[in-house]
Design a protein around this motif. Sequence first.
Motif, PDB file in Angstrom:
ATOM      1  N   LYS A 298       7.764  14.605   9.973  1.00 38.91           N
ATOM      2  CA  LYS A 298       8.579  13.416  10.221  1.00 38.91           C
ATOM      3  C   LYS A 298       7.889  12.463  11.195  1.00 38.91           C
ATOM      4  CE  LYS A 298      13.321  12.082  11.334  1.00 38.91           C
ATOM      5  NZ  LYS A 298      14.654  12.552  11.765  1.00 38.91           N
ATOM      6  N   ASN A 299       7.218  13.033  12.205  1.00 37.24           N
ATOM      7  CA  ASN A 299       6.533  12.204  13.197  1.00 37.24           C
ATOM      8  C   ASN A 299       5.264  11.542  12.651  1.00 37.24           C
ATOM      9  OD1 ASN A 299       8.438  12.823  15.114  1.00 37.24           O
ATOM     10  ND2 ASN A 299       7.289  14.566  15.944  1.00 37.24           N
ATOM     11  N   MET A 300       4.822  11.976  11.460  1.00 38.83           N
ATOM     12  CA  MET A 300       3.601  11.415  10.851  1.00 38.83           C
ATOM     13  C   MET A 300       3.922  10.311   9.838  1.00 38.83           C
ATOM     14  SD  MET A 300       1.710  15.065  10.245  1.00 38.83           S
ATOM     15  CE  MET A 300       0.492  14.382   9.120  1.00 38.83           C
ATOM     16  N   GLU A 301       5.177   9.862   9.809  1.00 40.10           N
ATOM     17  CA  GLU A 301       5.582   8.851   8.825  1.00 40.10           C
ATOM     18  C   GLU A 301       4.786   7.559   9.031  1.00 40.10           C
ATOM     19  OE1 GLU A 301       9.601   6.379   7.417  1.00 40.10           O
ATOM     20  OE2 GLU A 301       9.678   7.800   9.092  1.00 40.10           O
ATOM     21  N   PRO A 302       4.125   7.054   7.966  1.00 41.71           N
ATOM     22  CA  PRO A 302       3.397   5.778   8.081  1.00 41.71           C
ATOM     23  C   PRO A 302       4.366   4.644   8.397  1.00 41.71           C
ATOM     24  CG  PRO A 302       2.752   6.968   6.084  1.00 41.71           C
ATOM     25  CD  PRO A 302       3.949   7.670   6.641  1.00 41.71           C
ATOM     26  N   ARG A 303       3.948   3.719   9.255  1.00 44.30           N
ATOM     27  CA  ARG A 303       4.841   2.631   9.653  1.00 44.30           C
ATOM     28  C   ARG A 303       5.104   1.669   8.489  1.00 44.30           C
ATOM     29  NH1 ARG A 303       2.957   0.840  15.764  1.00 44.30           N
ATOM     30  NH2 ARG A 303       3.339   2.862  16.749  1.00 44.30           N
ATOM     31  N   ASP A 304       4.112   1.510   7.657  1.00 44.08           N
ATOM     32  CA  ASP A 304       4.239   0.580   6.536  1.00 44.08           C
ATOM     33  C   ASP A 304       4.618   1.357   5.284  1.00 44.08           C
ATOM     34  OD1 ASP A 304       4.110  -1.379   4.664  1.00 44.08           O
ATOM     35  OD2 ASP A 304       1.963  -1.824   4.930  1.00 44.08           O
ATOM     36  N   GLU A 305       5.795   1.066   4.745  1.00 45.33           N
ATOM     37  CA  GLU A 305       6.248   1.809   3.568  1.00 45.33           C
ATOM     38  C   GLU A 305       5.451   1.449   2.319  1.00 45.33           C
ATOM     39  OE1 GLU A 305      10.004   0.122   1.572  1.00 45.33           O
ATOM     40  OE2 GLU A 305      10.378  -0.117   3.736  1.00 45.33           O
ATOM     41  N   PHE A 306       4.643   0.364   2.399  1.00 43.30           N
ATOM     42  CA  PHE A 306       3.784  -0.009   1.269  1.00 43.30           C
ATOM     43  C   PHE A 306       2.382   0.604   1.396  1.00 43.30           C
ATOM     44  CE2 PHE A 306       6.900  -3.472   1.707  1.00 43.30           C
ATOM     45  CZ  PHE A 306       7.505  -3.368   0.454  1.00 43.30           C
ATOM     46  N   ASP A 307       2.195   1.362   2.458  1.00 45.96           N
ATOM     47  CA  ASP A 307       0.929   2.069   2.646  1.00 45.96           C
ATOM     48  C   ASP A 307       0.753   3.069   1.498  1.00 45.96           C
ATOM     49  OD1 ASP A 307      -1.070   3.938   3.476  1.00 45.96           O
ATOM     50  OD2 ASP A 307      -0.722   3.366   5.566  1.00 45.96           O
ATOM     51  N   PRO A 308      -0.471   3.133   0.881  1.00 46.13           N
ATOM     52  CA  PRO A 308      -0.695   4.073  -0.228  1.00 46.13           C
ATOM     53  C   PRO A 308      -0.384   5.523   0.143  1.00 46.13           C
ATOM     54  CG  PRO A 308      -2.542   2.559  -0.001  1.00 46.13           C
ATOM     55  CD  PRO A 308      -1.643   2.296   1.163  1.00 46.13           C
ATOM     56  N   LYS A 309      -0.511   5.860   1.436  1.00 48.07           N
ATOM     57  CA  LYS A 309      -0.253   7.234   1.878  1.00 48.07           C
ATOM     58  C   LYS A 309       1.245   7.528   2.055  1.00 48.07           C
ATOM     59  CE  LYS A 309      -4.639   7.883   4.304  1.00 48.07           C
ATOM     60  NZ  LYS A 309      -5.284   8.183   5.602  1.00 48.07           N
TER      61      LYS A 309
END
Length: 500
Positions: free
Chosen positions: A434-445
């Motif tokens: 949960k703490n590793m969630e990318p800030r940008d939801e459009f990030d490919p990851k």
Amino acid sequence: MNEIARKLAPIAKDQAEAQYREAPNNLEAEQALLGAILVNNDAFYRVSDFLKPVHLNEPLHRKIFEVAGDIIRMGKIANPVTIKTFLKADEKVGDITVAEYMARLAGAAVSIINAEDYGRAIYDLALRRSLITIGEDMVNIAYDAPLDMPPQSQIEDAERRLFELAETGRYDGGFQAFNDAVALAIDMAGQAFERDGHLSGISSGIQSLDARMGGLQRSDLIVLAGRPGMGKTSLATNIAWNVAHAYEPEVQADGSFKARNGGVVGFYSLEMSSEQLATRIISEQTDVSSSKIRRGDISEAEFEKLVGFSQTMQKTPLYIDQTGGISIAQLSARARRLKRQRGLDCLVVDYIQLMTGSGKSSDNRVQEITQITTGLKALGKELNVPIIALSQLSRQVESREDKRPQLSDLRESGSIEQDADVVLFVFREEYYVKNMEPRDEFDPKYEEWKQKFESVKGTADVIIAKQRHGPTGTVKLAFQAEFTRFTDLADPSFTQYEEH
């Protein structure tokens, strides 16, 4: 001067008599009981469950009772003829031999009707002699005032000896015959067969965990460890509530109560107050989040549910001690008192690092932790109850890529790992993912992260890193963070046990 001497004379006489007071005993009762056993061996079974050879005051009577008991347990007849072979041939009682003395005891016996009464009288007198010994030791130590035994330590030692005497009728410890140990093992197997779930220990209320541990085993020190946020306190409160809620008392022959299922639980909450702990348990059991309870943000229906559950809690034998920084000696004394007054089947300590040792404050924290864990292990054996002790893990877990805890991660780990019979780690991968969630939801990851999060969401691993009675491995559980509740996974395919 003569007047003073006259007044002191009775005092001197009383003191002289006190010095020569004989320890309480009843030779005639011992003779009558032995005579009844020698005439009819059934008399032995009327007293054998509570009377031991050590309880008889006369050394010869102890030997006769012990030999007779051994012969009877082997299914043979115990009488003056069969017993004399095992006694010294040249030993005499006054002017007669031991064989003649036993023949007289048997000849004077009338019936076995009063055998149990004789046995009870002998047992009570043995307790009184033990009380006198403990009392004399207390007085002598208090007079001598040794430097290594301050008054508080003397009180704790006296309380321990009195507790042992109240529980077992003797306090001298010593060796136990192997056949007695075998009998206890067979009794344990019989109780496991009759108990719900066929467990040799007390059920934790979590079936997948019980299946791997056989329940919480009596006298075991179970260390439950994890990093902050993993839910070790939640798992401990879940287990404590499950054990207490399942309590079913069973009346024993002496009028005391014993747990047939579940048990009486003592919970030492060194970190949280009793109100906070109660709020957690209420949340776990009513499906009302603890944050909503604290804010008062609840509906009328939820409030009625809380009130209804509080009535159930009042009948549940779960006792909380919220003393912060308690020492191992204080904890032991309070646990003995709880067992004596209300019974005790399981003890929870939250957590080890908040306790203090019994000695002087030391700069060496490792030695102090060793003293605490050794004391907890000894207390578990003394009270014959499982002790669940929570422990912190060192920060080195956070610096590794693989966050799964290992035995070396236990803080001041040497003694904790050594003294523990079972070491459990609580690990929730969800917390780290949960703490590793990318800030940008459009990030490919982001999609990759989302899939990973969904696969671990609502699950927890209980890693059995050490177990004296069985294999190590990992048990997967469901975890509802909102209610801080651990349960068995609904999907049986997830309950597979991973052995290491």
